[in-house]
Design an enzyme around this catalytic site. Structure first.
Site, PDB file in Angstrom:
ATOM      1  N   HIS A  84       4.080   1.424   2.222  1.00  0.00           N
ATOM      2  CA  HIS A  84       5.225   0.667   1.700  1.00  0.00           C
ATOM      3  C   HIS A  84       5.807   1.390   0.487  1.00  0.00           C
ATOM      4  O   HIS A  84       7.026   1.445   0.310  1.00  0.00           O
ATOM      5  CB  HIS A  84       4.813  -0.734   1.240  1.00  0.00           C
ATOM      6  CG  HIS A  84       4.068  -1.530   2.268  1.00  0.00           C
ATOM      7  ND1 HIS A  84       2.835  -2.061   2.032  1.00  0.00           N
ATOM      8  CD2 HIS A  84       4.395  -1.880   3.534  1.00  0.00           C
ATOM      9  CE1 HIS A  84       2.423  -2.720   3.100  1.00  0.00           C
ATOM     10  NE2 HIS A  84       3.353  -2.618   4.034  1.00  0.00           N
TER      11      HIS A  84
ATOM     12  N   CYS B  76       2.457  -9.358  21.491  1.00  0.00           N
ATOM     13  CA  CYS B  76       1.517  -8.915  20.443  1.00  0.00           C
ATOM     14  C   CYS B  76       1.891  -9.615  19.145  1.00  0.00           C
ATOM     15  O   CYS B  76       2.995  -9.436  18.634  1.00  0.00           O
ATOM     16  CB  CYS B  76       1.572  -7.394  20.262  1.00  0.00           C
ATOM     17  SG  CYS B  76       0.621  -6.876  18.802  1.00  0.00           S
TER      18      CYS B  76
ATOM     19  N   CYS C 296      -1.900  -2.948  22.771  1.00  0.00           N
ATOM     20  CA  CYS C 296      -0.727  -2.651  21.943  1.00  0.00           C
ATOM     21  C   CYS C 296      -0.911  -1.256  21.338  1.00  0.00           C
ATOM     22  O   CYS C 296      -1.961  -0.975  20.756  1.00  0.00           O
ATOM     23  CB  CYS C 296      -0.608  -3.702  20.836  1.00  0.00           C
ATOM     24  SG  CYS C 296       0.370  -3.114  19.439  1.00  0.00           S
TER      25      CYS C 296
ATOM     26  N   HIS D 274       0.843  -1.193   0.000  1.00  0.00           N
ATOM     27  CA  HIS D 274       0.000   0.000   0.000  1.00  0.00           C
ATOM     28  C   HIS D 274       0.879   1.244   0.000  1.00  0.00           C
ATOM     29  O   HIS D 274       2.111   1.158  -0.099  1.00  0.00           O
ATOM     30  CB  HIS D 274      -1.014  -0.026   1.145  1.00  0.00           C
ATOM     31  CG  HIS D 274      -0.430  -0.032   2.528  1.00  0.00           C
ATOM     32  ND1 HIS D 274       0.286   1.030   3.039  1.00  0.00           N
ATOM     33  CD2 HIS D 274      -0.464  -0.958   3.512  1.00  0.00           C
ATOM     34  CE1 HIS D 274       0.663   0.745   4.273  1.00  0.00           C
ATOM     35  NE2 HIS D 274       0.235  -0.463   4.580  1.00  0.00           N
TER      36      HIS D 274
ATOM     37  N   LYS E 198      -2.818   6.167  11.642  1.00  0.00           N
ATOM     38  CA  LYS E 198      -1.761   5.610  10.790  1.00  0.00           C
ATOM     39  C   LYS E 198      -2.403   4.743   9.703  1.00  0.00           C
ATOM     40  O   LYS E 198      -3.285   3.947   9.995  1.00  0.00           O
ATOM     41  CB  LYS E 198      -0.817   4.750  11.625  1.00  0.00           C
ATOM     42  CG  LYS E 198       0.277   4.117  10.784  1.00  0.00           C
ATOM     43  CD  LYS E 198       1.058   3.060  11.549  1.00  0.00           C
ATOM     44  CE  LYS E 198       1.992   2.333  10.607  1.00  0.00           C
ATOM     45  NZ  LYS E 198       2.523   1.099  11.154  1.00  0.00           N
TER      46      LYS E 198
ATOM     47  N   CYS F 168       2.741  -7.295  16.146  1.00  0.00           N
ATOM     48  CA  CYS F 168       4.096  -6.707  16.141  1.00  0.00           C
ATOM     49  C   CYS F 168       5.168  -7.774  16.215  1.00  0.00           C
ATOM     50  O   CYS F 168       6.346  -7.468  16.069  1.00  0.00           O
ATOM     51  CB  CYS F 168       4.313  -5.785  17.337  1.00  0.00           C
ATOM     52  SG  CYS F 168       3.176  -4.439  17.426  1.00  0.00           S
TER      53      CYS F 168
ATOM     54  N   LYS G  28      -2.949  -1.819   7.202  1.00  0.00           N
ATOM     55  CA  LYS G  28      -3.900  -2.872   6.831  1.00  0.00           C
ATOM     56  C   LYS G  28      -4.832  -3.161   8.000  1.00  0.00           C
ATOM     57  O   LYS G  28      -6.034  -3.326   7.823  1.00  0.00           O
ATOM     58  CB  LYS G  28      -3.103  -4.116   6.439  1.00  0.00           C
ATOM     59  CG  LYS G  28      -3.867  -5.415   6.428  1.00  0.00           C
ATOM     60  CD  LYS G  28      -4.296  -5.773   5.033  1.00  0.00           C
ATOM     61  CE  LYS G  28      -5.227  -6.951   4.913  1.00  0.00           C
ATOM     62  NZ  LYS G  28      -4.817  -8.212   5.433  1.00  0.00           N
TER      63      LYS G  28
ATOM     64  N   HIS H 196      -1.553  -1.737  17.366  1.00  0.00           N
ATOM     65  CA  HIS H 196      -2.678  -2.528  16.874  1.00  0.00           C
ATOM     66  C   HIS H 196      -3.958  -2.365  17.681  1.00  0.00           C
ATOM     67  O   HIS H 196      -5.014  -2.834  17.267  1.00  0.00           O
ATOM     68  CB  HIS H 196      -2.285  -4.010  16.794  1.00  0.00           C
ATOM     69  CG  HIS H 196      -1.241  -4.265  15.760  1.00  0.00           C
ATOM     70  ND1 HIS H 196       0.109  -4.182  16.040  1.00  0.00           N
ATOM     71  CD2 HIS H 196      -1.339  -4.535  14.437  1.00  0.00           C
ATOM     72  CE1 HIS H 196       0.786  -4.430  14.930  1.00  0.00           C
ATOM     73  NE2 HIS H 196      -0.064  -4.632  13.953  1.00  0.00           N
TER      74      HIS H 196
HETATM   75  N1  MSP Z   1       8.771  -7.092   8.310  1.00  0.00           N
HETATM   76  C1  MSP Z   1       8.998  -5.953   9.123  1.00  0.00           C
HETATM   77  C2  MSP Z   1      10.281  -5.265   8.743  1.00  0.00           C
HETATM   78  C3  MSP Z   1      11.511  -6.120   8.825  1.00  0.00           C
HETATM   79  S1  MSP Z   1      12.930  -5.269   8.285  1.00  0.00           S
HETATM   80  C4  MSP Z   1      14.178  -6.260   8.678  1.00  0.00           C
HETATM   81  C5  MSP Z   1       7.839  -4.967   8.948  1.00  0.00           C
HETATM   82  N2  MSP Z   1       7.112  -5.085   7.835  1.00  0.00           N
HETATM   83  S2  MSP Z   1       5.856  -4.148   7.447  1.00  0.00           S
HETATM   84  O1  MSP Z   1       5.267  -4.751   6.275  1.00  0.00           O
HETATM   85  O2  MSP Z   1       5.007  -3.951   8.564  1.00  0.00           O
HETATM   86  O3  MSP Z   1       6.482  -2.804   6.977  1.00  0.00           O
HETATM   87  C6  MSP Z   1       6.676  -1.742   7.855  1.00  0.00           C
HETATM   88  C7  MSP Z   1       7.224  -0.605   7.031  1.00  0.00           C
HETATM   89  O4  MSP Z   1       6.323  -0.272   5.954  1.00  0.00           O
HETATM   90  C8  MSP Z   1       7.399   0.705   7.781  1.00  0.00           C
HETATM   91  O5  MSP Z   1       8.568   0.740   8.548  1.00  0.00           O
HETATM   92  C9  MSP Z   1       7.421   1.658   6.619  1.00  0.00           C
HETATM   93  O6  MSP Z   1       8.620   1.556   5.929  1.00  0.00           O
HETATM   94  C10 MSP Z   1       6.304   1.117   5.733  1.00  0.00           C
HETATM   95  N3  MSP Z   1       4.989   1.622   6.141  1.00  0.00           N
HETATM   96  C11 MSP Z   1       3.886   0.864   6.420  1.00  0.00           C
HETATM   97  N4  MSP Z   1       2.843   1.705   6.726  1.00  0.00           N
HETATM   98  C12 MSP Z   1       3.256   2.984   6.658  1.00  0.00           C
HETATM   99  C13 MSP Z   1       2.624   4.234   6.844  1.00  0.00           C
HETATM  100  N5  MSP Z   1       1.358   4.366   7.139  1.00  0.00           N
HETATM  101  N6  MSP Z   1       3.394   5.338   6.691  1.00  0.00           N
HETATM  102  C14 MSP Z   1       4.722   5.277   6.371  1.00  0.00           C
HETATM  103  N7  MSP Z   1       5.337   4.102   6.185  1.00  0.00           N
HETATM  104  C15 MSP Z   1       4.638   2.941   6.309  1.00  0.00           C
HETATM  105  O7  MSP Z   1       7.677  -4.128   9.801  1.00  0.00           O
END
Ligand code: MSP
Length: 639
Positions: free
Chosen positions: A20, A125, A142, A17, A294, A128, A297, A145
């Site tokens: 990411h 959690c 949490c 999304h 924030k 997380c 998903k 979440h």
């Molecule tokens: N799998 C772990 C990361 C492991 S790295 C060794 C993880 N994955 S995640 O799919 O949850 O991705 C988190 C990351 O996605 C955030 O740190 C950021 O880079 C990005 N984002 C997800 N949602 C976001 C927002 N709403 N805003 C900005 N960045 C976001 O954590």
């Protein structure tokens, strides 16, 4: 210099999304910037495929974890090229190379005496994938979440993090740039002012088997964060690959603040314990929010990046994301904001500057950049100082990971050139013989300025930058910041191409009803009015519909409508000539799955035999290729 940048590896419990996309586009823009300044650069992204939440998501979908992770991981691999992201490697934690690296790393840390077996009970959690202390919870929930954690007590392996607490504090203090922006460094230091607990790095297989075995005890798998962080060195071929010594010293991670702790605390300590140098810098950004929450998903307020791209195009979305968010702070997302930036900065400021300059160059100087005037302005100290200060500030901001500031400087320059047109009024200068030399200076200034803008915009808006250079007769494959080289390229007597507007103004939403953007090309014919005549099932069954995959796409010479596609139908490959050129770039089609009418009689188009037809939907002035919702193999039947 070398440059190595990584995105987090994304969990495969949700499709990509906007959140990411932001981090990934930051990394791609940084990599492109570093290439622009001549660095040997490497960008890594990938997917994090182990752990409780993936296993739970697979169970919810009723399939095995491996089938599930293959499917979601492919949606990330599919998404990034659509946003012009050119990663150098895509790592998946279920790959063999990663499992090997994790085992070696675990053995190494254990040999150092930093792993022990013990019992732990705590609040966990699943969202997380971590334990929380009471203090960290908000009203018992949490903080991310908003769900209650589960109490879990079990025997596990632990990593002696506490042992390295003082070393880490010292490292952060001695290297002020290690964690940036500053607020996150302070947050980490404040966290480290309390005693650091050891980290539980295993999960008993009796509870969770979807993970990498602990090499010295096959009753346990590795805790997902311990496994995941190692991806950053697996991808460089650690411990034996040549990329590790080459790129690791310049490693920079980009993450959002949600995963600050694992990156700022666990990871440096893990590296230090294993006797490896730590990464160079951690760059932490804020959240994209929707209506104050924030975007995620689990909250269910994610923005569909493909719909946005459809409406505004990939460069405009990239520009919006990089320009709108102050790196480090949160930003509120809305379509209105995208629309405002798109219309004001891109369609108006940038688009008008190009259209006015190129059109006037044609009207008054036959479309050719005046070479003598170009040399004259190159020798003008005020103009040279303006350009070097622009490029200097731009570089400085990019190096400090402030893309928003870098772009702001570029757009201030766009504004100054628009003002130059207004104040110099080239149309008036063109009227009299004695003002013609001034006209040449003004036009040379505009065109040279635009070439510089194209280069500076290219890390964030690569298609626009490259197209601008092409229209100027410069080689888009060799975009440079070397001003003398740009001059030499501009004064070869070539005729600048005006072309279509780069960005068309998009319309506002009217009372919640979406008004489509103006069509980029003439809309396909609407079907005749009224329902189509009824057919029976037997007639429908005469169609042989199959899933295909586009292997190659190229324009048909001398045709403005046709593309020649090589399509795989599994057992065979077909040449299909399709009238879709106005709506797609050949490169974006390669790799797409689509629906093919396989038993259509062959026919000849522009001297080429077409064996089949690709199915598209039309509307809102454009075409959409119909993709299967799952990436089924080519040749799969459609019914
Ligand atoms: N799998 C772990 C990361 C492991 S790295 C060794 C993880 N994955 S995640 O799919 O949850 O991705 C988190 C990351 O996605 C955030 O740190 C950021 O880079 C990005 N984002 C997800 N949602 C976001 C927002 N709403 N805003 C900005 N960045 C976001 O954590």
């Amino acid at each position: 210099m070398t440059y190595y940048v990584t995105t987090p590896i994304y969990y495969v419990n949700a499709k990509p999304h906007l959140g990411h996309a932001y981090t990934t586009i930051v990394c791609d823009s940084l990599t492109r910037f570093h290439r622009l300044i001549g660095d040997d650069s490497f960008m890594l992204t990938g997917t994090d495929e182990h752990g409780d939440k993936i296993a739970e998501a697979a169970a919810r979908e009723g399939c095995s974890p491996q089938v599930y992770v293959n499917y979601i991981s492919s949606s990330f691999q599919f998404a990034w090229p659509k946003f012009s992201v050119q990663y150098d490697d895509f790592i998946r934690t279920t790959e063999e190379r990663h499992k090997t690296a994790v085992s070696r790393f675990m053995n190494l840390v254990s040999e150092r005496g930093d792993i022990y077996f013990g019992e732990y009970g705590g609040l966990y959690c699943v969202g997380c994938e971590r334990f929380y202390t009471e203090k960290e919870l908000e009203n018992g929930l949490c903080p991310d979440h908003k769900t209650p954690p589960k109490y879990i007590a079990e025997k596990n392996y632990f990593f002696r993090m506490g042992k390295y607490q003082d070393w880490l504090i010292d490292h952060i203090k001695k290297n002020p740039d290690f964690i940036q922006p500053e607020r996150y460094k302070n947050e980490v230091l404040s966290f480290l002012s309390e005693p650091l607990e050891d980290l539980c790095v295993s999960r008993p297989k009796s509870r969770l088997s979807w993970g990498i075995d602990i090499p010295f005890d096959h009753n346990f798998v590795t805790y997902v964060w311990f496994d995941a962080l190692i991806n950053y060195i697996t991808a460089l071929g650690w411990p034996d690959g040549e990329k590790f010594p080459r790129y690791w010293p310049s490693a920079e991670h980009v993450v959002a603040k949600d995963i600050l702790k694992p990156h700022a605390i666990f990871w440096p300590i893990m590296l230090h314990s294993a006797g490896l140098p730590v990464y160079k810098r951690l760059n932490v950004h804020g959240y994209w929010r929707m209506e104050e929450s924030k975007m995620s998903k689990s909250v269910g307020n994610v923005v569909d990046i493909f719909t946005l791209r459809e409406e505004f195009g990939s460069d405009a979305i990239r520009y919006f994301l990089m320009r709108e968010m102050n790196f480090g702070l949160d930003s509120e997302f809305s379509r209105e904001r995208v629309l405002e930036r798109h219309n004001a900065d891109l369609a108006n400021d940038f688009g008008n500057l190009w259209q006015r300059s190129a059109t006037m160059l044609h009207k008054y100087l036959g479309g050719v950049v005046p070479a003598t005037a170009l040399r004259e302005i190159a020798a003008d100290p005020a103009w040279s100082a303006q350009l070097s200060s622009l490029i200097g500030e731009y570089k400085e901001n990019f190096l400090r990971v402030r893309p928003q500031e870098a772009l702001k400087k570029v757009w201030e320059f766009v504004g100054s050139l628009n003002k130059l047109i207004d104040s110099e009024a080239p149309w008036a200068l063109a009227r009299a013989e004695e003002t013609r030399p001034r006209l040449q200076i003004v036009m040379a200034t505009l065109i040279k300025g635009l070439a510089v803008i194209g280069a500076l915009a290219s890390p964030v808006a690569p298609r626009t930058g490259a197209e601008l250079w092409r229209r100027l007769g410069l080689d888009p494959g060799r975009i440079t910041l070397d001003l003398a080289e740009i001059d030499a390229g501009l004064s070869r007597g070539q005729v600048v191409e005006v072309g279509d507007p780069f960005f068309l103004r998009a319309e506002r939403e009217d009372k919640g009803k979406k008004t489509p953007a103006p069509p980029k090309a003439k809309a396909p014919q609407a079907p005749p009015e009224g329902p189509a005549p009824e057919i029976d099932f037997a007639e429908f069954k005469r169609l042989d519909l199959k899933i295909g995959e586009i292997l190659e796409a190229e324009p048909v010479p001398k045709s403005d409508k046709l593309l020649k596609l090589k399509v795989s139908l599994g057992a065979e490959e077909r040449t299909i000539v399709a009238g879709i050129k106005k709506y797609f770039e050949p490169a974006e089609l390669v790799g797409q799955r689509l629906l093919v009418v396989a038993n259509l009689a062959p026919r000849e188009l522009m001297g080429l035999k077409s064996h089949g037809m690709v199915l598209c939907a039309s509307g809102e002035g454009t075409l959409a290729i119909l993709n299967p919702s799952r990436p089924l193999p080519p040749g799969s039947p459609v019914s």
